[in-house]
Design an enzyme around this catalytic site. Structure first.
Site, mmCIF file in Angstrom:
data_model
loop_
_atom_site.group_PDB
_atom_site.id
_atom_site.type_symbol
_atom_site.label_atom_id
_atom_site.label_comp_id
_atom_site.label_asym_id
_atom_site.label_seq_id
_atom_site.Cartn_x
_atom_site.Cartn_y
_atom_site.Cartn_z
ATOM 1 N N LYS A 49 0.847 -1.202 0.000
ATOM 2 C CA LYS A 49 0.000 0.000 0.000
ATOM 3 C C LYS A 49 0.879 1.248 0.000
ATOM 4 O O LYS A 49 0.602 2.212 -0.697
ATOM 5 C CB LYS A 49 -0.901 0.011 1.239
ATOM 6 C CG LYS A 49 -1.986 -1.050 1.210
ATOM 7 C CD LYS A 49 -2.742 -1.069 2.535
ATOM 8 C CE LYS A 49 -3.433 -2.390 2.726
ATOM 9 N NZ LYS A 49 -4.157 -2.473 3.988
ATOM 10 N N GLN A 92 -5.253 -1.812 9.892
ATOM 11 C CA GLN A 92 -4.821 -3.073 9.283
ATOM 12 C C GLN A 92 -5.354 -4.273 10.075
ATOM 13 O O GLN A 92 -5.182 -4.349 11.280
ATOM 14 C CB GLN A 92 -3.272 -3.071 9.279
ATOM 15 C CG GLN A 92 -2.637 -4.152 8.471
ATOM 16 C CD GLN A 92 -2.939 -4.012 6.990
ATOM 17 O OE1 GLN A 92 -2.962 -2.929 6.442
ATOM 18 N NE2 GLN A 92 -3.217 -5.128 6.357
ATOM 19 N N ASP A 115 -11.290 1.984 3.813
ATOM 20 C CA ASP A 115 -11.444 0.524 3.685
ATOM 21 C C ASP A 115 -12.926 0.146 3.653
ATOM 22 O O ASP A 115 -13.262 -1.014 3.434
ATOM 23 C CB ASP A 115 -10.773 -0.195 4.872
ATOM 24 C CG ASP A 115 -9.427 -0.785 4.490
ATOM 25 O OD1 ASP A 115 -9.149 -0.869 3.278
ATOM 26 O OD2 ASP A 115 -8.663 -1.174 5.395
#
Ligand code: NAD
Length: 277
Positions: A49, A92, A115
Site C-alpha cells: 500500500k 490493518q 477501507d
C-alpha cells in the site's frame, strides 16, 4: 482465445487515470495505515500500500505499534479523524485478539473510512446510498465492469460470507440486478450451487476448494483466495478450471492488484466527498 482476466493490466490503466486526477489537486492527500502486532502477511500488505500510495502521489503515514492499549488506540484514531491534513485512515487487519476490532473499526470517521469497513459505510451500501466500498469487493466489481461482463439477471454464486469480501459483494451485485446466492462453511452440497453459476466468485482461503467439475461450462470465475504453499501463491479455484470457463482471474495477478488500486481510488473519493460537503 485469451481467457485470463488480467488484474495487473486493469490496475495499471486505473492507476494512470487516477494519477492524472491527483496531479490536478492543489493539495497532497494523506493516507494513514495503523497496524498493531507482528502479523507477517500484514507487513507485506502495508508495504504494498505504501509503495502504491507514494507512486500515485499521496503521503503515506505508517503508524505501527508492537502493543497498544485499546483506549490509547481509540484516542489516536479520534485525533486523526479531527486532523484536517488526513484524508484516509486504514486499520490493518487482523488486530491482535486483545483488541475489540469492531469498536476500533467503528471509531474511524465514516468519511475517512477508505477501507469501507465501518458499520455506517456497510449500512449505506446495503441501502444503496453513496458510500466508501470495501477495497476487494470494489476491485472485483471494477474487473467485471472492465471486461464488460453483463450482470443483470445473471446467476452469481459467491462462496465466503466475510464482512471484508463476500457480504459486501453480495449487496454490490444485488444492487446491479444480479440473482445472487451466498454460500459459506455450512452450505450443504456446494457443487449443486457452483455448477449452476454464470459467474462464480470464491473468497474462502482454501486451496483447490473448487475443482473443474464444480464449474459451469462457459462461466466467469473470480478467485479472491490467497493461499501460500511452499512459498508459492494459489487461489481457491483449481487453475485447470480455466479449460471449462470462459474467463478466469489468475492468482497472483487477478483480484490482488485490484484491491490496492481500489484503496487508492477510495482515498480520492473520500477527499472529494468531504470537499463537497
Ligand atoms: P474469512 O476467513 O473471513 O472468511 C472465509 C469465508 O469462507 C467464511 O465466510 C466461511 O464461511 C467460508 N468458508 C470456509 N470454509 C468453507 C467451505 N469449505 N465451503 C464454503 N465456504 C467456506 O476470509 P476472508 O477475509 O473473506 O478472505 C478469504 C480469502 O480471500 C483468503 O484467502 C484471503 O487471503 C483472501 N483475500 C484476498 C484479497 C485480495 O486482495 N486478493 C483480499 C482479502 C482477502
Amino acid at each position: 482465445m485469451n481467457k485470463i482476466i488480467d488484474g495487473k493490466k486493469v490496475r495499471d490503466e486505473r492507476k494512470e487515470k487516477l494519477m492524472e486526477e491527483i496531479k490536478k489537486l492543489k493539495e497532497k492527500l494523506t493516507l494513514v495505515d495503523i497496524s498493531v502486532g507482528d502479523d507477517a502477511a500484514s507487513k507485506v500488505y502495508v508495504s504494498q500500500k505504501e509503495k502504491m500510495a507514494l507512486e500515485v502521489g499521496y503521503n503515506f503515514l505508517n503508524l505501527h505499534y508492537d502493543k497498544i492499549e485499546e483506549d490509547k488506540l481509540i484516542e489516536k484514531i479520534e485525533e486523526l479523524n479531527n486532523d484536517e491534513n488526513i484524508t484516509g485512515i486504514i486499520v490493518q487487519l487482523p488486530l491482535p485478539s486483545y483488541l475489540n476490532k469492531d469498536r476500533i473499526l467503528n471509531t474511524v470517521s465514516v468519511d475517512k473510512d477508505v477501507d469501507g469497513l465501518t458499520r455506517e459505510n456497510l449500512t449505506r451500501l446495503v441501502k444503496k446510498e453513496k458510500s466508501l466500498i470495501p477495497c476487494t469487493p470494489k476491485g472485483v466489481m471494477t474487473l467485471l465492469e472492465s471486461y464488460h461482463i453483463d450482470l443483470i439477471g445473471k446467476k452469481i454464486v459467491i462462496v465466503g460470507r466475510s464482512e471484508l469480501v463476500g457480504l459486501p459483494l453480495f449487496h454490490l451485485l444485488l444492487n446491479k440486478d444480479a440473482t445472487v446466492t451466498l454460500c459459506h462453511s455450512k452450505t450443504k452440497d456446494l457443487k449443486s450451487y457452483t455448477k449452476n453459476a454464470d459467474i462464480l466468485i470464491v473468497a474462502v482461503g482454501k486451496k483447490s476448494l473448487i475443482t473443474s467439475d464444480m464449474v459451469k461450462p462457459g462461466s466467469v470465475l473470480i478467485d479472491v483466495g490467497i493461499n501460500r504453499v511452499d512459498n508459492k501463491l494459489y487461489g481457491d479455484i483449481e487453475s485447470s478450471s480455466i479449460e471449462v470457463a470462459s474467463l478466469m482471474t489468475p492468482v497472483p495477478g487477478g483480484v490482488g492488484p485490484m484491491t490496492v488500486i481500489s484503496l487508492m481510488e477510495n482515498v480520492l473519493e473520500a477527499y472529494k466527498a468531504r470537499k463537497n460537503k
